[in-house]
Design a protein around this motif. Structure first.
Motif, PDB file in Angstrom:
ATOM      1  N   LEU A  10     -22.000  -0.484 -29.178  1.00 18.42           N
ATOM      2  CA  LEU A  10     -22.388   0.851 -28.719  1.00 18.42           C
ATOM      3  C   LEU A  10     -21.328   1.427 -27.789  1.00 18.42           C
ATOM      4  O   LEU A  10     -20.581   0.690 -27.140  1.00 18.42           O
ATOM      5  CB  LEU A  10     -23.710   0.781 -27.948  1.00 18.42           C
ATOM      6  N   GLY A  11     -21.303   2.739 -27.688  1.00 20.90           N
ATOM      7  CA  GLY A  11     -20.406   3.389 -26.739  1.00 20.90           C
ATOM      8  C   GLY A  11     -20.410   4.889 -26.945  1.00 20.90           C
ATOM      9  O   GLY A  11     -20.924   5.399 -27.951  1.00 20.90           O
ATOM     10  N   LEU A  12     -19.841   5.593 -25.996  1.00 22.46           N
ATOM     11  CA  LEU A  12     -19.743   7.046 -26.095  1.00 22.46           C
ATOM     12  C   LEU A  12     -18.755   7.425 -27.204  1.00 22.46           C
ATOM     13  O   LEU A  12     -17.974   6.588 -27.660  1.00 22.46           O
ATOM     14  CB  LEU A  12     -19.269   7.623 -24.754  1.00 22.46           C
ATOM     15  N   PRO A  13     -18.766   8.684 -27.643  1.00 18.36           N
ATOM     16  CA  PRO A  13     -17.784   9.110 -28.646  1.00 18.36           C
ATOM     17  C   PRO A  13     -16.350   8.877 -28.163  1.00 18.36           C
ATOM     18  O   PRO A  13     -16.033   9.085 -26.989  1.00 18.36           O
ATOM     19  CB  PRO A  13     -18.076  10.617 -28.795  1.00 18.36           C
ATOM     20  N   ASN A  14     -15.499   8.410 -29.064  1.00 22.05           N
ATOM     21  CA  ASN A  14     -14.065   8.247 -28.796  1.00 22.05           C
ATOM     22  C   ASN A  14     -13.782   7.282 -27.653  1.00 22.05           C
ATOM     23  O   ASN A  14     -12.747   7.371 -27.006  1.00 22.05           O
ATOM     24  CB  ASN A  14     -13.410   9.605 -28.499  1.00 22.05           C
ATOM     25  N   ILE A  15     -14.674   6.349 -27.391  1.00 25.01           N
ATOM     26  CA  ILE A  15     -14.504   5.421 -26.267  1.00 25.01           C
ATOM     27  C   ILE A  15     -13.589   4.255 -26.630  1.00 25.01           C
ATOM     28  O   ILE A  15     -13.027   3.600 -25.747  1.00 25.01           O
ATOM     29  CB  ILE A  15     -15.885   4.899 -25.780  1.00 25.01           C
ATOM     30  N   GLY A  16     -13.469   3.976 -27.933  1.00 20.73           N
ATOM     31  CA  GLY A  16     -12.604   2.871 -28.361  1.00 20.73           C
ATOM     32  C   GLY A  16     -13.320   1.774 -29.118  1.00 20.73           C
ATOM     33  O   GLY A  16     -12.822   0.652 -29.223  1.00 20.73           O
ATOM     34  N   LYS A  17     -14.508   2.080 -29.693  1.00 30.77           N
ATOM     35  CA  LYS A  17     -15.274   1.058 -30.404  1.00 30.77           C
ATOM     36  C   LYS A  17     -14.536   0.555 -31.647  1.00 30.77           C
ATOM     37  O   LYS A  17     -14.469  -0.659 -31.890  1.00 30.77           O
ATOM     38  CB  LYS A  17     -16.643   1.605 -30.818  1.00 30.77           C
ATOM     39  N   SER A  18     -14.001   1.471 -32.435  1.00 28.66           N
ATOM     40  CA  SER A  18     -13.326   1.048 -33.666  1.00 28.66           C
ATOM     41  C   SER A  18     -12.075   0.231 -33.364  1.00 28.66           C
ATOM     42  O   SER A  18     -11.785  -0.756 -34.054  1.00 28.66           O
ATOM     43  CB  SER A  18     -12.978   2.275 -34.523  1.00 28.66           C
ATOM     44  N   SER A  19     -11.336   0.605 -32.320  1.00 28.75           N
ATOM     45  CA  SER A  19     -10.158  -0.183 -31.929  1.00 28.75           C
ATOM     46  C   SER A  19     -10.564  -1.575 -31.468  1.00 28.75           C
ATOM     47  O   SER A  19      -9.878  -2.564 -31.746  1.00 28.75           O
ATOM     48  CB  SER A  19      -9.393   0.537 -30.806  1.00 28.75           C
ATOM     49  N   PHE A  20     -11.697  -1.654 -30.769  1.00 30.94           N
ATOM     50  CA  PHE A  20     -12.214  -2.948 -30.316  1.00 30.94           C
ATOM     51  C   PHE A  20     -12.575  -3.829 -31.513  1.00 30.94           C
ATOM     52  O   PHE A  20     -12.209  -5.014 -31.567  1.00 30.94           O
ATOM     53  CB  PHE A  20     -13.446  -2.714 -29.430  1.00 30.94           C
ATOM     54  N   ILE A  21     -13.274  -3.265 -32.488  1.00 32.69           N
ATOM     55  CA  ILE A  21     -13.662  -4.046 -33.667  1.00 32.69           C
ATOM     56  C   ILE A  21     -12.429  -4.459 -34.461  1.00 32.69           C
ATOM     57  O   ILE A  21     -12.342  -5.599 -34.950  1.00 32.69           O
ATOM     58  CB  ILE A  21     -14.658  -3.250 -34.528  1.00 32.69           C
ATOM     59  N   ASN A  22     -11.461  -3.564 -34.588  1.00 27.59           N
ATOM     60  CA  ASN A  22     -10.220  -3.929 -35.280  1.00 27.59           C
ATOM     61  C   ASN A  22      -9.508  -5.080 -34.589  1.00 27.59           C
ATOM     62  O   ASN A  22      -8.900  -5.929 -35.244  1.00 27.59           O
ATOM     63  CB  ASN A  22      -9.289  -2.712 -35.361  1.00 27.59           C
TER      64      ASN A  22
END
Length: 265
Positions: free
Chosen positions: A113-125
């Motif tokens: 979870l996280g706010l928009p554009n917080i960096g979730k996809s970069s974290f998962i990558n």
């Protein structure tokens, strides 16, 4: 000052969808921004799940860090094993319970979870060790949940960025705008950049002076004119292109191009 309507975009449908699937998840990972880890935490949404939570503060390389958080940079591949170990520590009681029942290799669904554009996809990558997910530096890229396998035990569910139901004060809105969590198209750009300039002048005066070659601090209008002249943002008729200067400063603040910062100091 009059309270600004921040158009937070509650995304009630996305929240309802996530909460309807609560029973599918074993744990939450909340991604926050290391420049404002408390402000960028959606505590109300977290509290509605009643699951173990691991909070990870990303963009450590842009921040004066708060050591109460697990601070990382998603550009540093060495942090991958640290995070996976932290996840398994949080899940230890569940892992032990499964193994006591003879399930030697249990599998766990974890919601990110996280706010928009917080960096979730970069974290998962980072955990995937590859560039699988679409990553863009603006809010609203992840439109639906995405399930990815990290190892034989850990499965991550990405989710759309969800803002607060309400942004209750302008300072919070300004800071969330400056870290890129509110769409640029809907923010009051002049007021946001003015806040950013005045914050740097107060908290990081030497750094902003050095970056823009300032001898002393003027008011925001004077600073905006200086930026226009310094970078030749000039329209026909020798008129200053202040909108272009605002866009430039927005990019500088959002991408941490002046100095490491903590908006909660």
């Amino acid at each position: 000052m009059e309270k600004i309507n921040w158009f937070p975009g509650h995304m009630a449908k996305a929240i309802a969808d996530l909460q309807s699937k609560k029973k599918n998840f074993d744990m939450l990972i909340e991604i926050v921004d290391a420049r404002c880890p408390h402000i960028s935490s959606n505590r109300e949404l977290l509290g509605s799940f009643k699951l173990p939570v691991l909070t990870v503060a990303v963009k450590q390389d842009l921040a004066v860090i708060d050591n109460n958080f697990l601070n990382i940079s998603t550009n540093n591949k060495k942090t991958r094993s640290i995070i996976i170990n932290k996840i398994k520590q949080e899940l230890k009681s569940k892992i032990d319970k499964c193994r006591s029942k003879g399930l030697l290799n249990p599998q766990f669904n974890i919601l990110v979870l996280g706010l928009p554009n917080i960096g979730k996809s970069s974290f998962i990558n980072l955990l995937l060790n590859k560039n699988n997910l679409l990553v863009q530096n603006y809010p609203g890229v992840t439109r639906k949940q995405t399930l990815v396998k990290i190892d034989n035990m850990i499965f991550l569910n990405d989710s759309p960025g969800i803002l607060f139901k309400n942004i209750d004060n302008n300072t919070t809105g300004y800071i969330l705008s400056l870290i890129g969590c509110i769409k640029k198209e809907v923010i009051p750009m002049y007021e946001v950049i003015k806040f950013g300039y005045e914050f740097y002048c107060k908290k990081y005066p030497n750094q902003i002076k050095q970056k823009f070659g300032l001898n002393e601090f003027g008011n925001f209008e004077q600073f905006l004119e200086l930026v226009c002249k310094k970078y030749q943002y000039i329209l026909d008729g020798n008129k200053l292109d202040k909108q272009r200067a605002l866009e430039y400063l927005y990019s500088m603040f959002m991408n941490g191009k002046i100095c490491k910062i903590n908006y909660e100091n």
